[in-house]
Design a protein around this motif. Structure first.
Motif, PDB file in Angstrom:
ATOM      1  N   GLU A  83      11.630   0.755   5.033  1.00 58.39           N
ATOM      2  CA  GLU A  83      10.811  -0.395   4.923  1.00 58.39           C
ATOM      3  C   GLU A  83      10.159  -1.858   4.795  1.00 58.39           C
ATOM      4  OE1 GLU A  83       7.455  -2.272   2.322  1.00 58.39           O
ATOM      5  OE2 GLU A  83       9.117  -2.253   1.494  1.00 58.39           O
ATOM      6  N   ARG A  87       8.532  -4.532   7.954  1.00 63.21           N
ATOM      7  CA  ARG A  87       8.086  -4.791   7.440  1.00 63.21           C
ATOM      8  C   ARG A  87       8.079  -6.285   7.917  1.00 63.21           C
ATOM      9  NH1 ARG A  87       7.387  -4.788   0.540  1.00 63.21           N
ATOM     10  NH2 ARG A  87       6.387  -7.000   1.230  1.00 63.21           N
ATOM     11  N   GLU A 193      -0.465  -9.657  -5.224  1.00 59.64           N
ATOM     12  CA  GLU A 193      -1.001  -8.345  -4.964  1.00 59.64           C
ATOM     13  C   GLU A 193      -2.040  -8.102  -6.298  1.00 59.64           C
ATOM     14  OE1 GLU A 193       1.869  -6.037  -4.229  1.00 59.64           O
ATOM     15  OE2 GLU A 193       2.574  -7.096  -2.086  1.00 59.64           O
ATOM     16  N   LEU A 204      -5.578   1.836  -0.413  1.00 56.68           N
ATOM     17  CA  LEU A 204      -3.775   1.268   0.693  1.00 56.68           C
ATOM     18  C   LEU A 204      -3.100   0.365  -0.298  1.00 56.68           C
ATOM     19  CD1 LEU A 204      -1.868   1.667   2.366  1.00 56.68           C
ATOM     20  CD2 LEU A 204      -3.206  -0.051   4.089  1.00 56.68           C
ATOM     21  N   LYS A 205      -3.888  -0.991  -0.581  1.00 56.64           N
ATOM     22  CA  LYS A 205      -3.614  -2.103  -1.730  1.00 56.64           C
ATOM     23  C   LYS A 205      -2.886  -1.220  -3.060  1.00 56.64           C
ATOM     24  CE  LYS A 205      -6.712  -5.523   0.470  1.00 56.64           C
ATOM     25  NZ  LYS A 205      -7.591  -6.244   0.324  1.00 56.64           N
ATOM     26  N   THR A 208       0.501   0.618  -2.770  1.00 58.17           N
ATOM     27  CA  THR A 208       1.677  -0.234  -2.325  1.00 58.17           C
ATOM     28  C   THR A 208       1.688  -1.130  -3.103  1.00 58.17           C
ATOM     29  OG1 THR A 208       0.484  -1.062   0.397  1.00 58.17           O
ATOM     30  CG2 THR A 208       2.088  -2.718  -0.368  1.00 58.17           C
ATOM     31  N   THR A 209       0.546  -1.428  -3.730  1.00 61.15           N
ATOM     32  CA  THR A 209       1.636  -2.380  -5.193  1.00 61.15           C
ATOM     33  C   THR A 209       2.081  -1.075  -6.189  1.00 61.15           C
ATOM     34  OG1 THR A 209      -0.267  -3.399  -5.003  1.00 61.15           O
ATOM     35  CG2 THR A 209       0.551  -4.340  -7.049  1.00 61.15           C
ATOM     36  N   ASN A 212       5.742  -1.246  -4.590  1.00 57.42           N
ATOM     37  CA  ASN A 212       6.551  -2.295  -4.961  1.00 57.42           C
ATOM     38  C   ASN A 212       6.815  -2.366  -6.969  1.00 57.42           C
ATOM     39  OD1 ASN A 212       6.735  -2.903  -2.238  1.00 57.42           O
ATOM     40  ND2 ASN A 212       4.620  -4.491  -2.915  1.00 57.42           N
TER      41      ASN A 212
END
Length: 267
Positions: A83, A87, A193, A204-205, A208-209, A212
């Motif tokens: 991943e 990126r 973020e 999506l955000k 993703t957060t 992570n």
């Protein structure tokens, strides 16, 4: 319920890893003589493999072969590595695009305005105000940015992408320094973020957060970083004891079968 055997799956893809301990009692138990030749027990899956061993020496020097839990952790690390590398590639392409745009801003502006003029009759036919559309306004604002500003943006994106690439390669190779880099770099970017989520949240955000944050927590705890769970000393002790344990466990003699009761004896 079907349970995936990661050890055999890995050996099927990469091949067995065999080792001949110098200690006779271990060596004899890890070795088997067959009609087709010598066979040695794989340190990953435990199956016997024909051919010469890949290495030999004291049991304490046996290779640290990830298996079981360690193999599953390596799979997760490589997923994160892939991943990061993806990126990095996307980021470098974006940095190149910004740099290219900065060096041909006027030409792009002229092309955009020309195409906008061409599309205007079509937009008017559908009663769409193309001149004042939000997308058009956003694009026009980028034309007002200074070339130096765009150059700094391109350099920043490229630097971030390079860090992501180095982190990804290090995680793929299972390097401890890459785990520290992943925790620090990802943890730092969790702050903006989180700030962005508080103002404009999307599915999506959020995903993703969350991914992570979970990655940072998992690496911290499983790899014992920054002194957690005994720190580096405990991590190294676990790795080496696991290697010795593998050799000793595989070399341990099988328990003797209980003798069958004599005929006529009560059980």
């Amino acid at each position: 319920m079907f349970k995936r055997d990661w050890n055999r799956r890995s050996c099927a893809k990469r091949g067995h890893i065999t080792y001949a301990p110098a200690e006779p009692e271990f060596r004899e138990r890890l070795h088997a003589a067959t009609a087709m030749g010598d066979a040695w027990r794989c340190l990953r899956c435990g199956d016997f493999a024909l051919g010469a061993p890949h290495g030999s020496g004291p049991a304490a020097d046996a290779p640290l072969v990830p298996r079981g839990k360690a193999l599953r952790e390596l799979f997760v690390l490589r997923f994160l590595a892939a991943e990061r590398i993806l990126r990095a590639v996307i980021g470098l392409l974006a940095a190149w695009a910004v740099w290219k745009f900065a060096n041909s801003q006027d030409a792009v502006r002229d092309l955009f305005e020309h195409d906008l003029t061409t599309l205007k009759p079509v937009a008017d036919h559908f009663h769409y105000d193309l001149e004042h559309a939000s997308v058009v306004d956003s694009i026009r604002k980028t034309f007002d940015y200074r070339k130096s500003t765009l150059g700094l943006v391109a350099a920043g994106v490229a630097l971030y992408s390079l860090i992501e690439g180095v982190e990804g390669v290090g995680l793929w190779l299972n390097k401890r320094w890459a785990e520290y880099l992943a925790v620090v770099a990802t943890g730092v970017f969790l702050i903006p973020e989180g700030y962005e989520l508080s103002h404009h949240a999307t599915a999506l955000k959020i995903a993703t957060t969350a991914l992570n944050a979970l990655a940072v927590l998992w690496i911290l705890l499983s790899k014992r970083l920054f002194g957690l769970r005994g720190g580096f000393a405990a991590f190294e002790a676990e790795r080496h004891s696991a290697s010795l344990l593998e050799v000793e466990t595989m070399a341990a003699p099988a328990p003797a079968a209980a003798p069958a009761p004599a005929r006529g004896t009560a059980v």
